[in-house]
Design an enzyme around this catalytic site. Structure first.
Site, PDB file in Angstrom:
ATOM      1  N   LYS A  10       0.950  -1.198   0.136  1.00  0.00           N
ATOM      2  CA  LYS A  10       0.070  -0.063   0.146  1.00  0.00           C
ATOM      3  C   LYS A  10       1.036   1.248   0.075  1.00  0.00           C
ATOM      4  O   LYS A  10       1.887   1.313   0.430  1.00  0.00           O
ATOM      5  CB  LYS A  10      -0.906   0.155   1.120  1.00  0.00           C
ATOM      6  CG  LYS A  10      -0.232   0.088   2.615  1.00  0.00           C
ATOM      7  CD  LYS A  10       0.191   1.284   2.972  1.00  0.00           C
ATOM      8  CE  LYS A  10       0.964   1.269   4.663  1.00  0.00           C
ATOM      9  NZ  LYS A  10       1.816   2.515   4.714  1.00  0.00           N
ATOM     10  N   PRO A  95       8.825  -4.400   0.154  1.00  0.00           N
ATOM     11  CA  PRO A  95      10.022  -4.203   0.707  1.00  0.00           C
ATOM     12  C   PRO A  95       9.630  -4.457   2.413  1.00  0.00           C
ATOM     13  O   PRO A  95       8.589  -4.078   2.816  1.00  0.00           O
ATOM     14  CB  PRO A  95       9.898  -2.439   0.516  1.00  0.00           C
ATOM     15  CG  PRO A  95       9.577  -2.178  -0.828  1.00  0.00           C
ATOM     16  CD  PRO A  95       8.340  -3.118  -0.587  1.00  0.00           C
ATOM     17  N   VAL A  96      10.425  -4.940   3.094  1.00  0.00           N
ATOM     18  CA  VAL A  96      10.629  -5.139   4.379  1.00  0.00           C
ATOM     19  C   VAL A  96      10.862  -3.885   5.259  1.00  0.00           C
ATOM     20  O   VAL A  96      11.962  -3.236   4.804  1.00  0.00           O
ATOM     21  CB  VAL A  96      11.678  -6.271   5.001  1.00  0.00           C
ATOM     22  CG1 VAL A  96      11.643  -6.277   6.141  1.00  0.00           C
ATOM     23  CG2 VAL A  96      11.272  -7.431   4.158  1.00  0.00           C
ATOM     24  N   GLY A  98       9.669  -0.967   5.107  1.00  0.00           N
ATOM     25  CA  GLY A  98       9.550   0.056   4.051  1.00  0.00           C
ATOM     26  C   GLY A  98       8.317   1.100   4.252  1.00  0.00           C
ATOM     27  O   GLY A  98       8.107   1.768   3.126  1.00  0.00           O
ATOM     28  N   MET A 100       5.237   0.243   3.595  1.00  0.00           N
ATOM     29  CA  MET A 100       4.376  -0.336   2.540  1.00  0.00           C
ATOM     30  C   MET A 100       3.583  -1.526   3.009  1.00  0.00           C
ATOM     31  O   MET A 100       2.884  -1.993   2.344  1.00  0.00           O
ATOM     32  CB  MET A 100       5.199  -0.558   1.359  1.00  0.00           C
ATOM     33  CG  MET A 100       5.786   0.615   0.857  1.00  0.00           C
ATOM     34  SD  MET A 100       6.499   0.149  -0.933  1.00  0.00           S
ATOM     35  CE  MET A 100       5.052   0.082  -1.808  1.00  0.00           C
ATOM     36  N   GLY A 102       4.303  -4.458   4.351  1.00  0.00           N
ATOM     37  CA  GLY A 102       4.655  -5.653   4.030  1.00  0.00           C
ATOM     38  C   GLY A 102       4.176  -6.728   5.013  1.00  0.00           C
ATOM     39  O   GLY A 102       3.444  -7.892   4.729  1.00  0.00           O
ATOM     40  N   GLY A 103       4.392  -6.606   6.334  1.00  0.00           N
ATOM     41  CA  GLY A 103       4.098  -7.226   7.365  1.00  0.00           C
ATOM     42  C   GLY A 103       2.716  -7.516   7.622  1.00  0.00           C
ATOM     43  O   GLY A 103       2.110  -8.690   7.820  1.00  0.00           O
ATOM     44  N   ALA A 105       0.377  -6.996   5.330  1.00  0.00           N
ATOM     45  CA  ALA A 105      -0.080  -7.789   3.997  1.00  0.00           C
ATOM     46  C   ALA A 105       0.138  -9.425   4.395  1.00  0.00           C
ATOM     47  O   ALA A 105      -0.715 -10.180   4.208  1.00  0.00           O
ATOM     48  CB  ALA A 105       0.667  -7.636   2.682  1.00  0.00           C
ATOM     49  N   ASP A 137      -3.005  -1.910  10.095  1.00  0.00           N
ATOM     50  CA  ASP A 137      -2.944  -1.740   8.624  1.00  0.00           C
ATOM     51  C   ASP A 137      -3.506  -2.998   8.091  1.00  0.00           C
ATOM     52  O   ASP A 137      -3.406  -3.297   6.786  1.00  0.00           O
ATOM     53  CB  ASP A 137      -1.309  -1.459   8.175  1.00  0.00           C
ATOM     54  CG  ASP A 137      -0.900  -0.285   8.150  1.00  0.00           C
ATOM     55  OD1 ASP A 137      -1.822   0.891   8.309  1.00  0.00           O
ATOM     56  OD2 ASP A 137       0.158   0.380   7.938  1.00  0.00           O
TER      57      ASP A 137
END
Length: 309
Positions: A10, A95-96, A98, A100, A102-103, A105, A137
């Site tokens: 995101k 990206p870790v 980052g 965005m 990721g975790g 997600a 998130d």
């Protein structure tokens, strides 16, 4: 006997942050846009709960029960009286550390995958409730598209979008801790009267119309000064992207990934080339949004029930 779920990254096109609450959290007006960078989460029955990871920066991903994907499996298992014994494999492309999600997600992906594997039949509302328990998130990672998140960001309202928005993302040389960025926000805000966070109507209108110029004029991130305070070199990356023709440049969420809105794919390619040559970032990626939320892309052939997510 495995299920694979694809989950998107995101970008926050608006992140309005209120003052710290007594519980330490902040009220937010968080406008999420899912973009086409994806992790894939595969769950397989196993003798015990374990997590593995492959892909860029996989070494930075925790493989114990603190991983949001593991926590999602445990939460669903406890709610439905199932065994949590699954092997969760995360194929990373987001990206870790980052900014965005990721975790988050991966948490949403594991939840949807375990639901499909176990045939729990959980409703979308139940899955979103579990997501909200896991993190602010995580619900958006399940929903995708575009949404306004309020409260801690977990209370979502879907937003209308038109067309496609083209983005360039520059990954930094190191990560930033989200709690550290919020602490720096609080430090910088000492003695300042912080208004209640509300969504920008011009920004919502720009998303609904699919107008990149109007969106560029309206994007904002209240955490950006804190991220720049902790990681001043990000200012050079932002400047390089603007100089290359980005319509807007901002830190994505709590950072340190920086996001650049491009007019079209050709403009995005020029921004990528300039950023890659600038020496101000580690890697550069393009992605378009909105993108779909958590989606089952492979399931056991004998299961024919519909995935509620």
């Amino acid at each position: 006997m495995s299920v694979t779920v694809r989950v998107p990254a995101k970008v926050n096109v608006q992140l309005a942050v209120g003052a710290a609450r007594p519980d330490g959290f902040h009220d937010l007006a968080n406008v999420f846009l899912a973009v086409g960078l994806y992790d894939e989460v595969t769950v397989t029955p196993a003798d015990e709960l374990r997590v593995t990871c492959s892909g860029p920066d996989a070494a930075q991903v925790p493989l114990d029960r603190t991983n949001l994907a593991a926590r999602a499996a445990v939460a669903l298992a406890e709610r439905y009286g199932r065994s949590e014994s699954v092997h969760i494999h995360i194929a990373k492309d987001i990206p870790v550390a980052g900014g965005m999600a990721g975790g988050s997600a991966d948490g949403a992906g594991a939840l949807v995958a375990c639901d499909a594997l176990w045939g729990t039949g959980a409703s979308r509302t139940e899955l979103l409730d579990i997501c909200a328990e896991l993190g602010s998130d995580v619900p958006f990672s399940l929903v995708g598209g575009a949404a306004l998140g309020v409260g801690r960001g977990e209370k979502l309202t879907a937003l209308e979008t038109a067309g496609t928005f083209h983005w360039v993302f520059a990954m930094a040389e190191r990560g930033l801790s989200t709690p550290a960025v919020f602490r720096e926000f609080d430090r910088l805000a000492e003695g300042v009267d912080i208004p209640e966070p509300i969504a920008s109507q011009p920004l919502l209108d720009a998303l609904a119309k699919g107008d990149p110029d109007a969106l560029a004029a309206a994007v904002s991130n209240d955490l950006q000064p804190a991220a720049l305070s902790l990681f001043p070199e990000l200012a050079d990356t932002l400047a390089a992207g603007r100089a290359a023709g980005a319509l807007a440049a901002l830190v994505s969420g709590s950072g340190p990934t920086t996001a650049f809105l491009a007019r079209d794919p050709g403009s995005a390619a020029k921004i990528v080339e300039a950023l890659a040559a600038s020496g101000t970032c580690r890697t550069v990626r393009t992605a378009a949004g909105p993108a779909a939320g958590a989606t089952v892309i492979a399931r056991p052939s004998h299961q024919d029930h519909e995935n509620p997510a």
